[in-house]
Design a protein around this motif. Structure first.
Motif, PDB file in Angstrom:
ATOM      1  N   SER A 163       1.097  -1.318   0.240  1.00 48.61           N
ATOM      2  CA  SER A 163       0.249   0.031  -0.170  1.00 48.61           C
ATOM      3  C   SER A 163       0.750   1.231  -0.049  1.00 48.61           C
ATOM      4  O   SER A 163       0.426   2.515  -0.754  1.00 48.61           O
ATOM      5  CB  SER A 163      -1.185  -0.131   1.188  1.00 48.61           C
ATOM      6  OG  SER A 163      -1.446   1.213   1.628  1.00 48.61           O
ATOM      7  N   SER A 170       1.914   7.016  -6.507  1.00 44.17           N
ATOM      8  CA  SER A 170       1.212   7.925  -6.932  1.00 44.17           C
ATOM      9  C   SER A 170       1.801   9.319  -7.033  1.00 44.17           C
ATOM     10  O   SER A 170       2.042   9.677  -7.610  1.00 44.17           O
ATOM     11  CB  SER A 170       0.111   8.067  -5.941  1.00 44.17           C
ATOM     12  OG  SER A 170      -1.108   6.943  -5.918  1.00 44.17           O
ATOM     13  N   LYS A 189      -8.033  19.211 -10.524  1.00 43.78           N
ATOM     14  CA  LYS A 189      -8.419  17.023 -11.095  1.00 43.78           C
ATOM     15  C   LYS A 189      -8.822  16.422 -11.114  1.00 43.78           C
ATOM     16  O   LYS A 189      -8.746  14.879 -10.758  1.00 43.78           O
ATOM     17  CB  LYS A 189      -9.473  18.117 -12.325  1.00 43.78           C
ATOM     18  CG  LYS A 189     -10.328  16.777 -13.709  1.00 43.78           C
ATOM     19  CD  LYS A 189     -11.079  16.845 -14.463  1.00 43.78           C
ATOM     20  CE  LYS A 189     -13.086  16.717 -13.637  1.00 43.78           C
ATOM     21  NZ  LYS A 189     -13.325  17.935 -14.690  1.00 43.78           N
ATOM     22  N   LEU A 190      -6.588  16.369 -11.379  1.00 44.05           N
ATOM     23  CA  LEU A 190      -6.041  15.137 -11.471  1.00 44.05           C
ATOM     24  C   LEU A 190      -5.735  15.008 -10.010  1.00 44.05           C
ATOM     25  O   LEU A 190      -6.086  14.261  -9.780  1.00 44.05           O
ATOM     26  CB  LEU A 190      -4.387  15.736 -11.493  1.00 44.05           C
ATOM     27  CG  LEU A 190      -3.345  14.920 -12.604  1.00 44.05           C
ATOM     28  CD1 LEU A 190      -4.372  14.167 -13.058  1.00 44.05           C
ATOM     29  CD2 LEU A 190      -2.594  14.964 -12.996  1.00 44.05           C
ATOM     30  N   PHE A 193      -9.053  12.871  -8.799  1.00 37.99           N
ATOM     31  CA  PHE A 193      -9.346  11.951  -9.593  1.00 37.99           C
ATOM     32  C   PHE A 193      -7.877  11.018  -8.548  1.00 37.99           C
ATOM     33  O   PHE A 193      -8.310   9.733  -7.891  1.00 37.99           O
ATOM     34  CB  PHE A 193      -8.556  11.194 -11.052  1.00 37.99           C
ATOM     35  CG  PHE A 193      -9.496  11.748 -11.633  1.00 37.99           C
ATOM     36  CD1 PHE A 193     -10.496  11.444 -11.327  1.00 37.99           C
ATOM     37  CD2 PHE A 193      -9.390  12.622 -12.403  1.00 37.99           C
ATOM     38  CE1 PHE A 193     -11.721  12.193 -12.250  1.00 37.99           C
ATOM     39  CE2 PHE A 193     -10.307  12.712 -13.490  1.00 37.99           C
ATOM     40  CZ  PHE A 193     -11.348  12.051 -13.376  1.00 37.99           C
ATOM     41  N   THR A 194      -7.060  11.485  -8.278  1.00 40.74           N
ATOM     42  CA  THR A 194      -5.548  10.873  -7.269  1.00 40.74           C
ATOM     43  C   THR A 194      -6.527  10.113  -5.495  1.00 40.74           C
ATOM     44  O   THR A 194      -6.384   9.059  -5.289  1.00 40.74           O
ATOM     45  CB  THR A 194      -4.320  11.370  -7.300  1.00 40.74           C
ATOM     46  OG1 THR A 194      -4.005  11.593  -8.892  1.00 40.74           O
ATOM     47  CG2 THR A 194      -3.910  10.458  -6.607  1.00 40.74           C
ATOM     48  N   MET A 196      -9.579   9.872  -4.819  1.00 39.91           N
ATOM     49  CA  MET A 196     -10.483   9.205  -4.973  1.00 39.91           C
ATOM     50  C   MET A 196     -10.451   8.027  -5.350  1.00 39.91           C
ATOM     51  O   MET A 196     -11.070   7.349  -4.707  1.00 39.91           O
ATOM     52  CB  MET A 196     -11.889   9.685  -5.760  1.00 39.91           C
ATOM     53  CG  MET A 196     -12.865  10.351  -5.451  1.00 39.91           C
ATOM     54  SD  MET A 196     -13.782  10.959  -7.617  1.00 39.91           S
ATOM     55  CE  MET A 196     -12.847  12.019  -8.504  1.00 39.91           C
ATOM     56  N   GLY A 197      -9.595   7.755  -6.395  1.00 40.06           N
ATOM     57  CA  GLY A 197      -8.480   5.642  -6.643  1.00 40.06           C
ATOM     58  C   GLY A 197      -8.302   6.105  -5.417  1.00 40.06           C
ATOM     59  O   GLY A 197      -8.363   5.038  -5.337  1.00 40.06           O
ATOM     60  N   GLN A 198      -7.074   6.661  -4.562  1.00 32.31           N
ATOM     61  CA  GLN A 198      -5.946   6.407  -3.220  1.00 32.31           C
ATOM     62  C   GLN A 198      -6.470   5.844  -1.905  1.00 32.31           C
ATOM     63  O   GLN A 198      -6.983   4.995  -1.438  1.00 32.31           O
ATOM     64  CB  GLN A 198      -4.869   6.720  -3.043  1.00 32.31           C
ATOM     65  CG  GLN A 198      -3.380   6.551  -2.454  1.00 32.31           C
ATOM     66  CD  GLN A 198      -3.001   5.637  -2.821  1.00 32.31           C
ATOM     67  OE1 GLN A 198      -2.765   6.190  -4.753  1.00 32.31           O
ATOM     68  NE2 GLN A 198      -3.050   4.642  -2.424  1.00 32.31           N
ATOM     69  N   PHE A 200     -10.434   6.013  -1.344  1.00 33.06           N
ATOM     70  CA  PHE A 200     -11.715   4.903  -1.822  1.00 33.06           C
ATOM     71  C   PHE A 200     -12.679   6.393  -1.557  1.00 33.06           C
ATOM     72  O   PHE A 200     -13.586   5.805  -0.611  1.00 33.06           O
ATOM     73  CB  PHE A 200     -11.655   3.863  -0.842  1.00 33.06           C
ATOM     74  CG  PHE A 200     -12.333   2.566  -1.484  1.00 33.06           C
ATOM     75  CD1 PHE A 200     -11.801   2.317  -3.009  1.00 33.06           C
ATOM     76  CD2 PHE A 200     -13.048   2.126  -1.272  1.00 33.06           C
ATOM     77  CE1 PHE A 200     -13.282   1.274  -3.291  1.00 33.06           C
ATOM     78  CE2 PHE A 200     -14.643   1.445  -1.794  1.00 33.06           C
ATOM     79  CZ  PHE A 200     -13.899   1.122  -2.762  1.00 33.06           C
ATOM     80  N   THR A 201     -12.857   7.215  -1.658  1.00 38.61           N
ATOM     81  CA  THR A 201     -13.494   8.121  -1.221  1.00 38.61           C
ATOM     82  C   THR A 201     -14.206   8.608  -2.864  1.00 38.61           C
ATOM     83  O   THR A 201     -14.104   9.500  -3.052  1.00 38.61           O
ATOM     84  CB  THR A 201     -13.683   9.055  -0.414  1.00 38.61           C
ATOM     85  OG1 THR A 201     -14.142   9.867  -0.051  1.00 38.61           O
ATOM     86  CG2 THR A 201     -12.029  10.433  -0.502  1.00 38.61           C
ATOM     87  N   SER A 202     -16.233   9.387  -1.965  1.00 35.65           N
ATOM     88  CA  SER A 202     -15.808  10.034  -3.200  1.00 35.65           C
ATOM     89  C   SER A 202     -16.500  11.824  -2.822  1.00 35.65           C
ATOM     90  O   SER A 202     -17.512  12.752  -3.704  1.00 35.65           O
ATOM     91  CB  SER A 202     -17.141   9.591  -4.147  1.00 35.65           C
ATOM     92  OG  SER A 202     -17.913   8.648  -3.339  1.00 35.65           O
ATOM     93  N   ASN A 281     -16.135   5.105   0.904  1.00 33.11           N
ATOM     94  CA  ASN A 281     -16.947   3.613   0.770  1.00 33.11           C
ATOM     95  C   ASN A 281     -16.626   2.516   1.797  1.00 33.11           C
ATOM     96  O   ASN A 281     -17.919   2.035   1.623  1.00 33.11           O
ATOM     97  CB  ASN A 281     -16.357   4.226  -1.278  1.00 33.11           C
ATOM     98  CG  ASN A 281     -17.211   5.024  -1.467  1.00 33.11           C
ATOM     99  OD1 ASN A 281     -18.149   6.475  -0.652  1.00 33.11           O
ATOM    100  ND2 ASN A 281     -17.411   5.100  -1.919  1.00 33.11           N
TER     101      ASN A 281
END
Lengths: 559, 119
Positions: A163, A170, A189-190, A193-194, A196-198, A200-202, A281
């Motif tokens: 992890s 990243s 924006k970038l 995205f990072t 959110m992806g890393q 796990f939240t929106s 999430n």
């Protein structure tokens, strides 16, 4: 009988060897526990059993069970390594659920856990040799348990490591990416995205702070509510990551919007932006590692965002400088390009702007064969507004002198035009005169300008007649003019206060007195020489200090 | 020039996104464009086929996070198929299997949409 006992012992031994082989054949903890339980259940003919292992905090946790309902397991008391032998609630649990045996699972590394077994179904209780057999089983089992626990821990550490590597990747990737972007929006924006992806939240917001103003680069919270909540916040309070507990306590309105983590984006120690994150999430909370990651990411992003801002500002500044350059060219074109030749008057003129565009103006306009119009003006303020007003004045002047009005009447009109065309507070000091080349008469009007000097026989006369500066009020008191008959050798000097108020590095002014003395000392020379002396003297006086105001000077001498 | 390619095709009423190459911070906006296009066309049933994808970074994963809620709010979903092991590991590491459905092959995922529709 002896044979029978031997046979039983042999059978036990064979079972133990089998058990040992089986349990050590795998490193899966659940498989090991399951088999210990099943072996015990089979060997001692009981229908239930459970194994509880010590967790990291030295409390027993039930890890495997047979023949017991899940609800029973849920009621397993909180027992620690210290008090399990005396714990009343554990005793109650054992009695209530009809467990008969409690045995410790112990390896060379110490106590690992406990095993509980139910009553035997064959109406026999556990005898001494049963217990010693159980101990043997557990001894073998303990090593297997220990090994699989170590493997489990290793797996967990490995995963944490993975992890961490992933986070580093990243960061590395983004640092490359950020350095190439010059639009703050794209960086936001970038970053979003990072995150959110890393993580796990929106739910997130990326905010740039300017003093106490907040600008959303990206936002997935309710914008109106978030704005409202941020209004109560002082950006200077956000100097370190703020956890959900503290948000709930101190930033109630942010908490109500759904913010669960606040990370400042800092340059040096100054907070320039914020990253707000909501619920994850996977329902996990943000770990210290996560927070460190977000903080590093934020620091990188904010530097790129600031750079992008600076780059944009630089572009704008360059564009503005180009505009000013254009303005200067226009302005230079407004000034006379050559000095008219007259039979009875020689002339020299000089203009130098302090800023790229200035507020001084002078003009020399041949009205007809005999008459020359000479004007000098100083527009209040500097830069583009002054330059525009000056351009206006020039236009008025050019058009009005075509009408051949008396100078005082023309001044009345010019004043009214300037009043109509300026905003509050702008004004122009203005002097103009007409020299008649055949009669040598000079008619002038002075509208609030530094009085030009007439030097005759080493005496200075000041040309003061006229009226108020242009642009303050519509003409109510008409301007007056004066006509002077000039003589050979008379010198007239028109100038702006850039000369007399020129400043040296000690903030001392050049002064009227110094100027008058200089003019008197040089009045016998030709205009070009006089002008040169004035320039030299002022330059020597300011001695390298920055020129603070525009300088304009016209020198005339009657032939 | 990063090697990344994204292609969109339609199988019945399911949109299939084929990914190829490297999905990272640099290429994520391309995938984002595709999702925006799907939203515009009101296509909410999405299967992402990772068969030719060699690498995915957090920014790439972020794109899926950004669109999952809106797809589900519209009775759709984003399902993942044909992931290489190294790609799946990254999803796994960050907990994606909790929230997304993963399938071995594309048809399985499409069938899942169809059975959901019929039920």
């Amino acid at each position: 009988m002896q044979n029978l006992d031997n046979y039983a012992a042999l059978r036990n031994l064979a079972a133990l060897v089998d058990f040992s082989n089986l349990i050590n054949s795998t490193l899966d903890i659940n498989f090991a526990l399951n088999n210990i339980l099943l072996t015990c259940l089979g060997k001692f003919h009981t229908s239930k059993g459970l194994i509880a292992l010590l967790d990291e905090n030295m409390f027993f946790q039930v890890k495997a069970y047979k023949g017991v309902q899940k609800e029973v397991i849920d009621n397993f008391p909180k027992v620690s390594l210290e008090d399990f032998s005396t714990n009343e609630r554990l005793k109650e649990f054992i009695e209530k659920n009809n467990f008969e045996v409690l045995e410790i699972i112990k390896s060379t590394g110490g106590i690992k856990g406990i095993l509980l077994l139910g009553k035997r179904l064959i109406n026999k209780s556990y005898e001494e040799n049963d217990i010693s057999f159980l101990k043997t089983i557990l001894n073998i089992g303990a090593t297997a348990i220990e090994n699989s626990l170590i493997v489990e821990k290793l797996k967990k550490t490995n995963r944490e490591l993975d992890s961490k590597i992933n986070q580093l990747k990243s960061l590395f990737e983004l640092s490359k990416e950020f350095s190439g972007i010059i639009q703050p929006d794209a960086i936001g924006k970038l970053l979003a995205f990072t995150l959110m992806g890393q993580l796990f939240t929106s739910k997130y917001a990326i905010i740039v702070c300017d003093k106490n103003n907040f600008y959303f680069l990206e936002n997935s919270f309710d914008e109106a509510l978030l704005n409202l909540a941020l209004k109560e916040c002082n950006v200077n309070n956000f100097v370190k990551p703020i956890s959900v507990e503290e948000i709930a306590l101190t930033y109630k309105s942010l908490f109500d919007v759904g913010v669960e983590l606040i990370i400042p984006m800092q340059i040096k120690t100054e907070t320039k932006g914020l990253i707000l994150l909501g619920k994850r999430n996977n329902n996990l909370s943000y770990s210290n590692t996560d927070i460190e990651f977000i903080y590093s990411l934020g620091s990188m992003a904010i530097i790129s965002i600031e750079n992008a801002k600076l780059f944009k500002e630089m572009l704008e500044k360059q564009r503005m400088e180009k505009d000013l350059e254009t303005a200067r060219n226009i302005q230079n074109n407004l000034l006379p390009k050559f000095i008219p030749e007259l039979s009875n008057l020689s002339l020299a003129a000089y203009n130098n702007s302090a800023k790229i565009v200035g507020g001084d103006y002078y003009d020399l306009i041949k009205l007809d064969n005999d008459n020359l119009l000479i004007a000098i003006a100083d527009v209040s303020g500097k830069g583009v507004p002054a330059a525009l007003l000056m351009a206006n004045l020039q236009a008025f002047l050019k058009s009005i002198c075509k009408q051949m009005l008396p100078l005082n009447e023309a001044t009345n009109i010019i004043n009214d035009l300037v009043v109509e065309n300026t905003t509050m507070g702008s004004f122009i000091t203005f002097f103009w005169c007409i020299f008649n080349d055949s009669t040598k008469e000079l008619t002038y009007v002075n509208a609030g300008h530094n009085p030009p000097m007439l030097i005759r026989n080493n005496v200075i006369y000041k040309l003061k007649k006229g009226g108020m500066v242009l642009g303050f009020l519509p003409t109510s008191v008409p301007y007056i003019s004066e006509t002077i008959k000039l003589q050979k050798g008379d010198v007239i000097i028109l100038y702006t206060d850039g000369i007399t108020e020129a400043m040296n590095k000690n903030f001392e002014e050049y002064t009227d007195e110094r100027f008058e003395q200089l003019v008197l000392n040089n009045s016998l020379y030709e205009p070009n020489t006089i002008l040169e002396q004035i320039r030299k003297s002022v330059e020597e006086f300011i001695n390298g200090a920055e020129q603070s105001d525009d300088i304009t000077c016209i020198v005339m001498k009657v032939k | 020039m990063t090697d990344f390619n994204v292609n969109l095709r339609q199988v019945k009423n399911v949109s299939i996104i084929d990914l190829r190459g490297y999905l990272d911070a640099h290429t994520a906006p391309e995938l984002e464009n595709i999702f925006n296009k799907l939203l515009e066309q009101k296509k909410f049933r999405v299967v992402v086929n990772f068969n030719d994808l060699n690498y995915i970074s957090s920014a790439g994963l972020g794109v899926f996070m950004a669109y999952i809620e809106i797809m589900r709010q519209n009775n759709g979903d984003i399902k993942f198929t044909n992931l290489k092991e190294n790609v799946y590991n990254i999803f796994d590491l960050l907990g994606f299997p909790l929230l997304y459905e993963f399938y071995k092959d594309e048809q399985e995922a499409i069938n899942k949409f169809i059975t959901q529709e019929n039920s």
